[in-house]
Design a protein around this motif. Structure first.
Motif, short mmCIF file in Angstrom:
data_model
loop_
_atom_site.label_atom_id
_atom_site.label_comp_id
_atom_site.label_asym_id
_atom_site.label_seq_id
_atom_site.Cartn_x
_atom_site.Cartn_y
_atom_site.Cartn_z
N ASN A 12 -34.68 -27.02 -54.29
CA ASN A 12 -35.84 -26.19 -54.00
C ASN A 12 -35.88 -25.08 -55.04
O ASN A 12 -34.92 -24.31 -55.17
CB ASN A 12 -35.71 -25.59 -52.59
N PRO A 13 -36.96 -24.96 -55.81
CA PRO A 13 -36.99 -23.93 -56.86
C PRO A 13 -36.88 -22.51 -56.32
O PRO A 13 -36.51 -21.59 -57.05
CB PRO A 13 -38.34 -24.14 -57.56
N GLU A 14 -37.18 -22.33 -55.04
CA GLU A 14 -37.06 -21.01 -54.42
C GLU A 14 -35.86 -20.94 -53.48
O GLU A 14 -35.74 -20.02 -52.69
CB GLU A 14 -38.35 -20.67 -53.67
N GLY A 15 -34.98 -21.92 -53.56
CA GLY A 15 -33.83 -21.99 -52.67
C GLY A 15 -32.82 -20.90 -52.92
O GLY A 15 -32.68 -20.40 -54.04
N THR A 16 -32.10 -20.55 -51.86
CA THR A 16 -31.08 -19.51 -51.96
C THR A 16 -29.68 -20.07 -51.70
O THR A 16 -28.70 -19.37 -51.90
CB THR A 16 -31.36 -18.39 -50.95
N GLN A 17 -29.58 -21.34 -51.28
CA GLN A 17 -28.29 -21.96 -51.02
C GLN A 17 -28.14 -23.21 -51.88
O GLN A 17 -29.12 -23.82 -52.30
CB GLN A 17 -28.16 -22.32 -49.54
N GLU A 18 -26.91 -23.58 -52.13
CA GLU A 18 -26.61 -24.70 -53.02
C GLU A 18 -27.25 -26.01 -52.58
O GLU A 18 -27.69 -26.81 -53.40
CB GLU A 18 -25.09 -24.88 -53.11
N ASP A 19 -27.32 -26.25 -51.27
CA ASP A 19 -27.86 -27.52 -50.77
C ASP A 19 -29.31 -27.41 -50.27
O ASP A 19 -29.76 -28.22 -49.49
CB ASP A 19 -26.97 -28.08 -49.67
N ASP A 20 -30.03 -26.43 -50.75
CA ASP A 20 -31.42 -26.24 -50.37
C ASP A 20 -32.30 -27.15 -51.24
O ASP A 20 -32.50 -26.88 -52.43
CB ASP A 20 -31.84 -24.78 -50.54
N GLY A 21 -32.76 -28.24 -50.68
CA GLY A 21 -33.56 -29.20 -51.42
C GLY A 21 -33.62 -30.52 -50.70
O GLY A 21 -33.39 -30.60 -49.49
N VAL A 22 -33.92 -31.58 -51.44
CA VAL A 22 -34.02 -32.92 -50.86
C VAL A 22 -33.19 -33.91 -51.67
O VAL A 22 -32.84 -33.67 -52.82
CB VAL A 22 -35.49 -33.41 -50.80
N ALA A 30 -34.24 -55.85 -47.83
CA ALA A 30 -34.14 -57.29 -48.03
C ALA A 30 -34.90 -58.07 -46.95
O ALA A 30 -35.34 -59.19 -47.19
CB ALA A 30 -32.68 -57.71 -48.05
N THR A 31 -35.07 -57.49 -45.78
CA THR A 31 -35.78 -58.17 -44.70
C THR A 31 -37.26 -58.34 -45.02
O THR A 31 -37.83 -59.40 -44.82
CB THR A 31 -35.63 -57.39 -43.38
N THR A 32 -37.88 -57.29 -45.55
CA THR A 32 -39.31 -57.33 -45.86
C THR A 32 -39.59 -57.68 -47.32
O THR A 32 -40.74 -57.92 -47.68
CB THR A 32 -39.97 -55.98 -45.56
N GLN A 33 -38.52 -57.65 -48.15
CA GLN A 33 -38.65 -57.89 -49.59
C GLN A 33 -39.54 -56.84 -50.26
O GLN A 33 -40.27 -57.12 -51.21
CB GLN A 33 -39.19 -59.30 -49.87
N LYS A 34 -39.48 -55.59 -49.73
CA LYS A 34 -40.27 -54.48 -50.26
C LYS A 34 -39.36 -53.27 -50.47
O LYS A 34 -38.27 -53.20 -49.91
CB LYS A 34 -41.40 -54.11 -49.30
N SER A 35 -39.83 -52.33 -51.24
CA SER A 35 -39.06 -51.11 -51.52
C SER A 35 -39.72 -49.89 -50.91
O SER A 35 -40.91 -49.92 -50.58
CB SER A 35 -38.94 -50.90 -53.03
N PHE A 36 -38.93 -48.83 -50.77
CA PHE A 36 -39.47 -47.55 -50.34
C PHE A 36 -38.63 -46.42 -50.93
O PHE A 36 -37.47 -46.61 -51.26
CB PHE A 36 -39.55 -47.43 -48.81
N MET A 37 -39.28 -45.28 -51.10
CA MET A 37 -38.58 -44.08 -51.55
C MET A 37 -38.19 -43.30 -50.30
O MET A 37 -39.05 -42.97 -49.47
CB MET A 37 -39.47 -43.21 -52.43
N LEU A 38 -36.92 -43.04 -50.13
CA LEU A 38 -36.41 -42.31 -48.99
C LEU A 38 -36.21 -40.85 -49.38
O LEU A 38 -35.62 -40.56 -50.43
CB LEU A 38 -35.09 -42.92 -48.54
N VAL A 39 -36.69 -39.93 -48.56
CA VAL A 39 -36.54 -38.49 -48.80
C VAL A 39 -35.74 -37.91 -47.63
O VAL A 39 -36.16 -38.01 -46.48
CB VAL A 39 -37.92 -37.79 -48.91
N LEU A 40 -34.60 -37.34 -47.96
CA LEU A 40 -33.71 -36.75 -46.95
C LEU A 40 -33.57 -35.26 -47.17
O LEU A 40 -33.55 -34.80 -48.32
CB LEU A 40 -32.31 -37.38 -47.03
N ASP A 41 -33.41 -34.51 -46.09
CA ASP A 41 -33.07 -33.10 -46.19
C ASP A 41 -31.64 -33.01 -46.71
O ASP A 41 -30.73 -33.65 -46.17
CB ASP A 41 -33.17 -32.45 -44.80
N ALA A 42 -31.42 -32.26 -47.78
CA ALA A 42 -30.11 -32.21 -48.41
C ALA A 42 -29.05 -31.53 -47.54
O ALA A 42 -27.86 -31.80 -47.71
CB ALA A 42 -30.20 -31.51 -49.76
N LYS A 43 -29.44 -30.67 -46.64
CA LYS A 43 -28.47 -29.99 -45.77
C LYS A 43 -28.03 -30.89 -44.63
O LYS A 43 -26.85 -30.99 -44.32
CB LYS A 43 -29.08 -28.71 -45.19
#
Length: 69
Positions: A12-22, A30-43
């Motif tokens: 996070n460009p305005e983050g104040t902690q080391e793990d503030d971001g995604v 493999a089941t659907t033979q499709k891809s996706f972008m996964l976004v997780l909270d870094a904390k």
């Protein structure tokens, strides 16, 4: 049946902690033979979003994780 690529931290460009971001990872389902972008909270590593596409996206050369290879 899902195979993720190497996770990438985006701070996070305005983050104040080391793990503030995604964490981003391209995932092949493999089941659907499709891809996706996964976004997780870094904390907490809780899923924030999932951007699915109607096809598979080939992996790059770097950062593949498979089991039973």
């Amino acid at each position: 049946g899902c195979f993720p690529t190497e996770p990438i931290f985006v701070g996070n460009p305005e983050g104040t902690q080391e793990d503030d971001g995604v964490i981003l990872s391209l995932v092949f389902d493999a089941t659907t033979q499709k891809s996706f972008m996964l976004v997780l909270d870094a904390k907490t590593f809780k899923e924030i979003a999932r951007a699915q596409v109607s096809h598979h996206i080939p992996f790059t050369v770097h950062g593949k994780f498979f089991t039973n290879c």
